[in-house]
Scaffold this motif. Sequence first.
Motif, PDB file in Angstrom:
ATOM      1  N   TYR A 173      54.585  10.493  47.985  1.00 58.49           N
ATOM      2  CA  TYR A 173      56.191  10.285  47.320  1.00 58.49           C
ATOM      3  C   TYR A 173      56.781  11.078  46.260  1.00 58.49           C
ATOM      4  CZ  TYR A 173      59.728   8.015  44.751  1.00 58.49           C
ATOM      5  OH  TYR A 173      60.910   8.211  44.013  1.00 58.49           O
ATOM      6  N   TYR A 177      60.460  13.215  46.894  1.00 61.71           N
ATOM      7  CA  TYR A 177      61.452  13.468  46.014  1.00 61.71           C
ATOM      8  C   TYR A 177      61.927  14.102  45.624  1.00 61.71           C
ATOM      9  CZ  TYR A 177      64.129  12.388  41.971  1.00 61.71           C
ATOM     10  OH  TYR A 177      64.671  12.696  41.105  1.00 61.71           O
ATOM     11  N   GLU A 181      64.878  14.097  48.603  1.00 59.60           N
ATOM     12  CA  GLU A 181      65.569  12.718  47.562  1.00 59.60           C
ATOM     13  C   GLU A 181      66.488  14.262  46.685  1.00 59.60           C
ATOM     14  OE1 GLU A 181      65.925   9.190  46.002  1.00 59.60           O
ATOM     15  OE2 GLU A 181      64.104   9.531  46.939  1.00 59.60           O
ATOM     16  N   CYS A 182      65.896  14.619  45.993  1.00 64.43           N
ATOM     17  CA  CYS A 182      66.368  14.774  44.688  1.00 64.43           C
ATOM     18  C   CYS A 182      67.300  15.922  44.986  1.00 64.43           C
ATOM     19  CB  CYS A 182      65.270  16.146  43.954  1.00 64.43           C
ATOM     20  SG  CYS A 182      65.950  16.615  42.483  1.00 64.43           S
TER      21      CYS A 182
END
Length: 310
Positions: A173, A177, A181-182
């Motif tokens: 995860y 991220y 995602e970041c």
Amino acid sequence: MGALGLLLLLGLLSGGSAVIHSLRYFHTASSGLSSFPEFVAVGMVDEVQFLHYDSVSKRAVAKQAWMDQVPTEDPDYWERATGIYQGQQQVFKGIIETAKKRFNHTGGAHIVQRMDGCEWDDEDDTTDGHQQYAYDGEDFIAFDLKTLTWVALVRQAVSTKLRWDQDRALNQYWKNYLTKECVDWLKKYGKSTQQRTERPQVSLLQRSPSSPVVCHATGFFPDRVVVFWRRDGQELHEQVDPGELKGIEDIPTPLDPALIRTNWGKTGRDGGLPGPFLIAGSVAGALLLVGALVLAGVCWYRKRNGEEYI
């Protein structure tokens, strides 16, 4: 141009060069500090703070005007962010207590920090990410994106590493991220910061009559300019320590004694400086040009049945 015809210039560097953008979050938990909140969270994009939460207000708030537009696209954004940080506040309360036990600390002031975030090169589209913890200002443990394992940076972190390495789902995860995602959030937030411009505030400083003259520039954006001295249209580079700073255009500042601030008395021709001879000697002998960037900020788990958090 001033008494000696010397000019300080801040000029924009080539606009075609690549820029490394960053999105970072700083979580800080403290113990034994009555004048500082027990928990503070700060979000920064391209070194500009845009988000703040602390255990006193217990609310996540915007620190930049452009963040006020977020609820238009995501009405629940601030309520959701507040809930997340309220949860993190409790988590970090457990972390700092566990850390104190690991280091056999029973009293005094102590701090735990976590920094996580990502970088993005807007030229070749490469990215990188990081997450690490520190205790009392010293590195504690860090995440290795390549191996999806944790690196214990002190012996007190070895048990944490062994336990966290086993949680492969959580480590996967964090990889997703930090690398996806970041970066998506960084590109989204970055559109606002990349378009803003702020002129530098320039000061000429001199500690004593025999000290070199120093240029001090603060409060500017974007963050890449070149600073140099010029006399009669010619740039001066010998015996000068140049710096690359923030700025948006040529900003001339004459080397005028009246503009120099000092530590030993009045500035300007009314006192403190013995006329042009001193300045000329400083330039010819040991002129120091220093650039400084001043940023404001925080320079930014649950415990059940005796469970350790780190």
